[in-house]
Design an enzyme around this catalytic site. Structure first.
Site, PDB file in Angstrom:
ATOM      1  N   SER A   1     -28.725-110.467  20.901  1.00  0.00           N
ATOM      2  CA  SER A   1     -29.980-111.098  20.478  1.00  0.00           C
ATOM      3  C   SER A   1     -29.727-112.441  19.810  1.00  0.00           C
ATOM      4  O   SER A   1     -28.979-112.526  18.840  1.00  0.00           O
ATOM      5  CB  SER A   1     -30.739-110.196  19.509  1.00  0.00           C
ATOM      6  OG  SER A   1     -31.891-110.862  19.037  1.00  0.00           O
TER       7      SER A   1
ATOM      8  N   VAL B   1     -24.259-113.875  14.564  1.00  0.00           N
ATOM      9  CA  VAL B   1     -23.107-113.985  15.456  1.00  0.00           C
ATOM     10  C   VAL B   1     -23.544-114.492  16.826  1.00  0.00           C
ATOM     11  O   VAL B   1     -22.871-115.327  17.438  1.00  0.00           O
ATOM     12  CB  VAL B   1     -22.348-112.644  15.564  1.00  0.00           C
ATOM     13  CG1 VAL B   1     -21.189-112.743  16.545  1.00  0.00           C
ATOM     14  CG2 VAL B   1     -21.825-112.220  14.196  1.00  0.00           C
ATOM     15  N   CYS B   2     -24.681-114.021  17.318  1.00  0.00           N
ATOM     16  CA  CYS B   2     -25.163-114.458  18.631  1.00  0.00           C
ATOM     17  C   CYS B   2     -25.523-115.943  18.627  1.00  0.00           C
ATOM     18  O   CYS B   2     -25.212-116.671  19.577  1.00  0.00           O
ATOM     19  CB  CYS B   2     -26.368-113.624  19.061  1.00  0.00           C
ATOM     20  SG  CYS B   2     -25.989-111.874  19.259  1.00  0.00           S
ATOM     21  N   SER B   3     -26.176-116.389  17.558  1.00  0.00           N
ATOM     22  CA  SER B   3     -26.525-117.809  17.485  1.00  0.00           C
ATOM     23  C   SER B   3     -25.267-118.665  17.335  1.00  0.00           C
ATOM     24  O   SER B   3     -25.168-119.742  17.934  1.00  0.00           O
ATOM     25  CB  SER B   3     -27.520-118.070  16.357  1.00  0.00           C
ATOM     26  OG  SER B   3     -27.014-117.676  15.113  1.00  0.00           O
TER      27      SER B   3
END
Length: 168
Positions: free
Chosen positions: A55, A60-62
């Site tokens: 997501s 961490v994803c961004s």
């Protein structure tokens, strides 16, 4: 395939086809930020780095998306950088616009989970994608696969970019 990884230390199950280096890359049907279909053939003849994550609205994803956007700049149009998640296309568009992400294409697997199932990244308990990186060469052969064992950890950027440099 049924492979175990962890999410916050708790086991989750990946389902779908397990891909390996040397396999012909399976097709996929995703949506771009304009809700238009996107598939593997859209990038025919190019090396492709697929940055996969659960997501965009998590730290961490961004971070992963920003890092690969930054790395993509050095490759120009020689490599197609694709950021793939089960997020809605609207969320991906919002994030990329707000963050100035313009060196990669954000694609959503929300509608069919087609990518997740074809590449073995589908987390059955959460209906999200696992974190990882896949690199596909210009002939659509898989050259690199990383599925991060603990979803909260970042992928190995250096290994992925190193493999990419070998291919271009």
């Amino acid at each position: 395939m049924s492979k175990k990884i962890t999410f916050g230390g708790n086991p989750v199950t990946l389902t779908g086809n397990e891909i390996k280096v040397g396999d012909k890359a399976p097709g996929f049907n995703l949506l771009n930020d304009a809700l238009k279909p996107s598939n593997l053939n859209d990038y025919k003849g190019k090396v492709k780095l697929l940055s996969i994550f659960p997501s965009i609205d998590t730290g961490v994803c961004s971070m992963q998306t920003r890092k690969f956007n930054q790395e993509a700049a050095q490759f120009g149009d020689k490599v197609a950088f694709l950021a793939i998640s089960a997020d809605l296309p609207f969320a991906l568009k919002r994030f990329c616009g707000a963050e100035g992400i313009n060196n990669l294409v954000a694609l959503s697997d929300h509608r069919e989970m087609d990518f997740g199932k074809n590449y073995g990244f589908h987390i059955s308990e959460l209906r999200l994608l696992a974190r990882g990186v896949v690199i596909i060469d210009a002939n659509d052969v898989i050259q690199y696969v990383e599925i991060v064992p603990e979803i909260g950890n970042e992928p190995n950027y250096d290994a992925a970019i190193g493999k990419l440099k070998e291919l271009v």
